[in-house]
Design a protein around this motif. Structure first.
Motif, PDB file in Angstrom:
ATOM      1  N   LEU A 108      52.165  15.304 -20.640  1.00 38.74           N
ATOM      2  CA  LEU A 108      50.796  15.819 -20.786  1.00 38.74           C
ATOM      3  C   LEU A 108      50.728  17.337 -20.928  1.00 38.74           C
ATOM      4  O   LEU A 108      49.849  17.855 -21.623  1.00 38.74           O
ATOM      5  N   GLU A 109      51.637  18.081 -20.277  1.00 43.82           N
ATOM      6  CA  GLU A 109      51.550  19.553 -20.371  1.00 43.82           C
ATOM      7  C   GLU A 109      51.700  20.036 -21.815  1.00 43.82           C
ATOM      8  O   GLU A 109      50.823  20.716 -22.334  1.00 43.82           O
ATOM      9  N   PRO A 110      52.796  19.645 -22.524  1.00 39.42           N
ATOM     10  CA  PRO A 110      52.884  20.080 -23.929  1.00 39.42           C
ATOM     11  C   PRO A 110      51.802  19.455 -24.808  1.00 39.42           C
ATOM     12  O   PRO A 110      51.309  20.081 -25.735  1.00 39.42           O
ATOM     13  N   LEU A 111      51.415  18.210 -24.506  1.00 41.66           N
ATOM     14  CA  LEU A 111      50.401  17.525 -25.311  1.00 41.66           C
ATOM     15  C   LEU A 111      49.072  18.288 -25.254  1.00 41.66           C
ATOM     16  O   LEU A 111      48.452  18.550 -26.287  1.00 41.66           O
ATOM     17  N   CYS A 112      48.638  18.641 -24.052  1.00 40.41           N
ATOM     18  CA  CYS A 112      47.339  19.324 -23.911  1.00 40.41           C
ATOM     19  C   CYS A 112      47.358  20.708 -24.554  1.00 40.41           C
ATOM     20  O   CYS A 112      46.337  21.179 -25.054  1.00 40.41           O
ATOM     21  N   SER A 113      48.520  21.354 -24.593  1.00 38.41           N
ATOM     22  CA  SER A 113      48.588  22.676 -25.229  1.00 38.41           C
ATOM     23  C   SER A 113      48.456  22.571 -26.749  1.00 38.41           C
ATOM     24  O   SER A 113      48.111  23.543 -27.417  1.00 38.41           O
ATOM     25  N   ARG A 114      48.711  21.367 -27.313  1.00 37.86           N
ATOM     26  CA  ARG A 114      48.612  21.170 -28.769  1.00 37.86           C
ATOM     27  C   ARG A 114      47.445  20.267 -29.143  1.00 37.86           C
ATOM     28  O   ARG A 114      47.346  19.795 -30.273  1.00 37.86           O
ATOM     29  N   SER A 115      46.556  20.005 -28.180  1.00 33.73           N
ATOM     30  CA  SER A 115      45.553  18.949 -28.380  1.00 33.73           C
ATOM     31  C   SER A 115      44.442  19.325 -29.349  1.00 33.73           C
ATOM     32  O   SER A 115      43.617  18.485 -29.688  1.00 33.73           O
ATOM     33  N   SER A 116      44.430  20.570 -29.838  1.00 33.74           N
ATOM     34  CA  SER A 116      43.365  20.956 -30.779  1.00 33.74           C
ATOM     35  C   SER A 116      43.468  20.188 -32.096  1.00 33.74           C
ATOM     36  O   SER A 116      42.491  20.101 -32.842  1.00 33.74           O
ATOM     37  N   ILE A 117      44.640  19.603 -32.391  1.00 35.19           N
ATOM     38  CA  ILE A 117      44.740  18.848 -33.649  1.00 35.19           C
ATOM     39  C   ILE A 117      44.244  17.405 -33.486  1.00 35.19           C
ATOM     40  O   ILE A 117      44.151  16.663 -34.456  1.00 35.19           O
ATOM     41  N   LEU A 118      43.904  17.021 -32.251  1.00 34.69           N
ATOM     42  CA  LEU A 118      43.345  15.688 -32.021  1.00 34.69           C
ATOM     43  C   LEU A 118      41.839  15.706 -32.216  1.00 34.69           C
ATOM     44  O   LEU A 118      41.215  16.766 -32.201  1.00 34.69           O
ATOM     45  N   ALA A 119      41.242  14.521 -32.376  1.00 32.26           N
ATOM     46  CA  ALA A 119      39.774  14.423 -32.364  1.00 32.26           C
ATOM     47  C   ALA A 119      39.285  14.955 -31.020  1.00 32.26           C
ATOM     48  O   ALA A 119      39.970  14.815 -30.002  1.00 32.26           O
ATOM     49  N   THR A 120      38.102  15.577 -31.015  1.00 34.51           N
ATOM     50  CA  THR A 120      37.585  16.219 -29.789  1.00 34.51           C
ATOM     51  C   THR A 120      37.574  15.242 -28.624  1.00 34.51           C
ATOM     52  O   THR A 120      37.988  15.579 -27.507  1.00 34.51           O
ATOM     53  N   GLN A 121      37.105  14.008 -28.876  1.00 34.54           N
ATOM     54  CA  GLN A 121      36.996  13.051 -27.780  1.00 34.54           C
ATOM     55  C   GLN A 121      38.375  12.632 -27.263  1.00 34.54           C
ATOM     56  O   GLN A 121      38.555  12.385 -26.068  1.00 34.54           O
ATOM     57  N   THR A 122      39.388  12.593 -28.151  1.00 34.24           N
ATOM     58  CA  THR A 122      40.746  12.240 -27.721  1.00 34.24           C
ATOM     59  C   THR A 122      41.351  13.376 -26.905  1.00 34.24           C
ATOM     60  O   THR A 122      42.006  13.156 -25.873  1.00 34.24           O
ATOM     61  N   SER A 123      41.122  14.608 -27.354  1.00 31.83           N
ATOM     62  CA  SER A 123      41.574  15.784 -26.608  1.00 31.83           C
ATOM     63  C   SER A 123      40.943  15.798 -25.213  1.00 31.83           C
ATOM     64  O   SER A 123      41.597  16.112 -24.213  1.00 31.83           O
ATOM     65  N   ALA A 124      39.660  15.436 -25.143  1.00 29.97           N
ATOM     66  CA  ALA A 124      38.960  15.385 -23.850  1.00 29.97           C
ATOM     67  C   ALA A 124      39.606  14.354 -22.925  1.00 29.97           C
ATOM     68  O   ALA A 124      39.841  14.619 -21.740  1.00 29.97           O
ATOM     69  N   GLU A 125      39.927  13.162 -23.490  1.00 28.47           N
ATOM     70  CA  GLU A 125      40.570  12.121 -22.673  1.00 28.47           C
ATOM     71  C   GLU A 125      41.942  12.602 -22.169  1.00 28.47           C
ATOM     72  O   GLU A 125      42.327  12.317 -21.030  1.00 28.47           O
ATOM     73  N   ALA A 126      42.666  13.334 -23.025  1.00 31.24           N
ATOM     74  CA  ALA A 126      43.986  13.858 -22.627  1.00 31.24           C
ATOM     75  C   ALA A 126      43.845  14.823 -21.451  1.00 31.24           C
ATOM     76  O   ALA A 126      44.615  14.756 -20.474  1.00 31.24           O
ATOM     77  N   HIS A 127      42.857  15.724 -21.525  1.00 33.99           N
ATOM     78  CA  HIS A 127      42.662  16.684 -20.430  1.00 33.99           C
ATOM     79  C   HIS A 127      42.187  15.992 -19.148  1.00 33.99           C
ATOM     80  O   HIS A 127      42.559  16.401 -18.043  1.00 33.99           O
ATOM     81  N   PHE A 128      41.368  14.949 -19.296  1.00 35.30           N
ATOM     82  CA  PHE A 128      40.900  14.199 -18.123  1.00 35.30           C
ATOM     83  C   PHE A 128      42.091  13.535 -17.424  1.00 35.30           C
ATOM     84  O   PHE A 128      42.237  13.603 -16.197  1.00 35.30           O
ATOM     85  N   LEU A 129      42.971  12.906 -18.201  1.00 37.82           N
ATOM     86  CA  LEU A 129      44.164  12.278 -17.632  1.00 37.82           C
ATOM     87  C   LEU A 129      45.077  13.338 -17.009  1.00 37.82           C
ATOM     88  O   LEU A 129      45.639  13.138 -15.920  1.00 37.82           O
ATOM     89  N   PHE A 130      45.212  14.480 -17.695  1.00 37.87           N
ATOM     90  CA  PHE A 130      46.031  15.594 -17.186  1.00 37.87           C
ATOM     91  C   PHE A 130      45.493  16.044 -15.823  1.00 37.87           C
ATOM     92  O   PHE A 130      46.258  16.231 -14.870  1.00 37.87           O
ATOM     93  N   GLY A 131      44.165  16.188 -15.719  1.00 32.96           N
ATOM     94  CA  GLY A 131      43.552  16.616 -14.461  1.00 32.96           C
ATOM     95  C   GLY A 131      43.840  15.639 -13.333  1.00 32.96           C
ATOM     96  O   GLY A 131      44.207  16.035 -12.213  1.00 32.96           O
ATOM     97  N   ARG A 132      43.706  14.335 -13.617  1.00 31.48           N
ATOM     98  CA  ARG A 132      43.947  13.319 -12.589  1.00 31.48           C
ATOM     99  C   ARG A 132      45.409  13.328 -12.152  1.00 31.48           C
ATOM    100  O   ARG A 132      45.727  13.162 -10.977  1.00 31.48           O
ATOM    101  N   THR A 133      46.304  13.532 -13.135  1.00 33.07           N
ATOM    102  CA  THR A 133      47.746  13.550 -12.827  1.00 33.07           C
ATOM    103  C   THR A 133      48.104  14.785 -11.997  1.00 33.07           C
ATOM    104  O   THR A 133      48.891  14.694 -11.043  1.00 33.07           O
ATOM    105  N   LEU A 134      47.527  15.926 -12.353  1.00 27.00           N
ATOM    106  CA  LEU A 134      47.768  17.152 -11.574  1.00 27.00           C
ATOM    107  C   LEU A 134      47.279  16.994 -10.136  1.00 27.00           C
ATOM    108  O   LEU A 134      47.959  17.392  -9.190  1.00 27.00           O
ATOM    109  N   LEU A 135      46.097  16.415  -9.980  1.00 27.09           N
ATOM    110  CA  LEU A 135      45.558  16.194  -8.624  1.00 27.09           C
ATOM    111  C   LEU A 135      46.483  15.297  -7.809  1.00 27.09           C
ATOM    112  O   LEU A 135      46.761  15.582  -6.645  1.00 27.09           O
ATOM    113  N   ALA A 136      46.940  14.224  -8.461  1.00 29.14           N
ATOM    114  CA  ALA A 136      47.837  13.293  -7.762  1.00 29.14           C
ATOM    115  C   ALA A 136      49.159  13.965  -7.416  1.00 29.14           C
ATOM    116  O   ALA A 136      49.881  13.503  -6.527  1.00 29.14           O
TER     117      ALA A 136
END
Length: 348
Positions: free
Chosen positions: A275-303
């Motif tokens: 997720l770390e490298p993915l979120c840094s390159r997520s601007s090439i994804l659809a906005t809603q997909t990028s949002a889902e990636a960051h949401f998952l990243f946030g949950r994983t970081l918290l855990a």
């Protein structure tokens, strides 16, 4: 005395489409441009339109969505398009897919609904109507308008008859299954995806097989099904994506699915490594997909007890969901954030 010239542009068009089928999108795009010029010189406006449409398909399949949408819009606005229900429905569907790819979901749904209505005016346009209906359902489902999406799924199911080829039927059942999973109709979701899998074949189209299995895995993970069937979907999708190459966007979407699997399996370290490298390159994804990636990243970081970074990822996810006009998903992120601050239970 025009026939030799006419034949030249038609042959050029067939060669361009053969390159597209072979997934050589750069070459197909160039050859389609040349065929379009030849068609224009020959005065064959329909052949010119079809080659511009093929160019748009090349851009879509390369993941260059802004350029794809610009070309689809110019075709949709062309005078020839207005003269034909078929061309109007095809161009409108392309615009809808481009808008969805950029996260402009409400516009995408309106455009796809208009295209489906246009195609429905002519019984010979069944295939085009199915395409438009699928685009409409995808935009509604991503907007989380699941009751509307399900209603349109039932319309789509009536269009999937014996008159339709297996490929088109498979894609139809696939999108119905996606909506069923999102609407917590998990048994229905599995049943429709099984119907899709019976009709789609890796020997006919490996790229389509990759995308189907990736989407199927994604939907199963959203339903929290971290089972062997989900892992099989992921592994099939990864293998098929490797075989066809796939665009950078394809690979990022595939790695997001694998990260979600790791997260549900409790392997936070592996999920973060993706997720770390993915979120840094997520601007090439659809906005809603990028949002889902960051949401998952946030949950994983918290855990992983990385609270400050997790909060920052949540804020980014909420902002992206707002940009994609998905207030319910944005609210879900903010609720998760509030629960986290209070140290409460963490929902999806």
């Amino acid at each position: 005395m025009q026939s030799p010239h006419l034949a030249t542009h038609l042959v050029a068009g067939l060669n361009a489409r053969a390159k597209w089928k072979a997934r050589d999108f750069d070459e197909a795009f160039k050859m389609a441009a040349e065929a379009a010029e030849l068609a224009r010189d020959a005065g064959d406006e329909l052949a010119w339109w079809n080659m511009r449409y093929l160019q748009a398909e090349c851009l879509r399949d390369q993941g260059t969505i802004e350029e794809y949408l610009a070309l689809a819009t110019s075709l949709n606005d062309h005078s020839l398009t207005a003269s034909s229900a078929e061309l109007g429905a095809k161009a409108g569907t392309m615009v809808a897919i481009g808008l969805q790819g950029l996260g402009r979901l409400a516009e995408a749904a309106t455009m796809a609904a208009d295209a489906a209505k246009l195609a429905a005016t002519d019984p010979d346009l069944l295939y085009v109507q199915v395409l438009a209906q699928r685009a409409l359902i995808a935009a509604l489902a991503e907007s989380r308008l699941l009751d509307d999406a399900w209603r349109e799924c039932l319309v789509l199911e009536t269009l999937i008859s014996d008159d339709i080829d297996e490929d088109t039927a498979g894609k139809g059942y696939w999108v119905i299954g996606n909506v069923a999973f999102l609407a917590d109709r998990v048994t229905d979701g599995g049943r429709y995806h099984d119907l899709a899998a019976e009709r789609l074949s890796p020997s006919k189209d490996v790229d389509l097989w990759a995308r189907f299995n990736r989407a199927s895995a994604e939907m199963r993970l959203q339903a929290k099904l971290g089972d062997a069937a989900t892992l099989r979907c992921i592994e099939r999708a990864e293998l098929a994506t490797d075989i066809v190459g796939g665009s950078e966007r394809d690979h990022l979407e595939m790695s997001l699915v694998r990260a979600h699997w790791n997260y549900l399996a409790g392997d936070m370290q592996e999920a973060l490594a993706i997720l770390e490298p993915l979120c840094s390159r997520s601007s090439i994804l659809a906005t809603q997909t990028s949002a889902e990636a960051h949401f998952l990243f946030g949950r994983t970081l918290l855990a992983s007890e990385r609270h400050e970074e997790g909060m920052a990822a949540f804020e980014e996810a909420a902002k992206l969901f707002d940009q994609a006009a998905l207030p319910e998903r944005s609210a879900a992120v903010r609720e998760h954030l509030r629960q986290s601050v209070r140290g409460g239970p963490h929902g999806e």
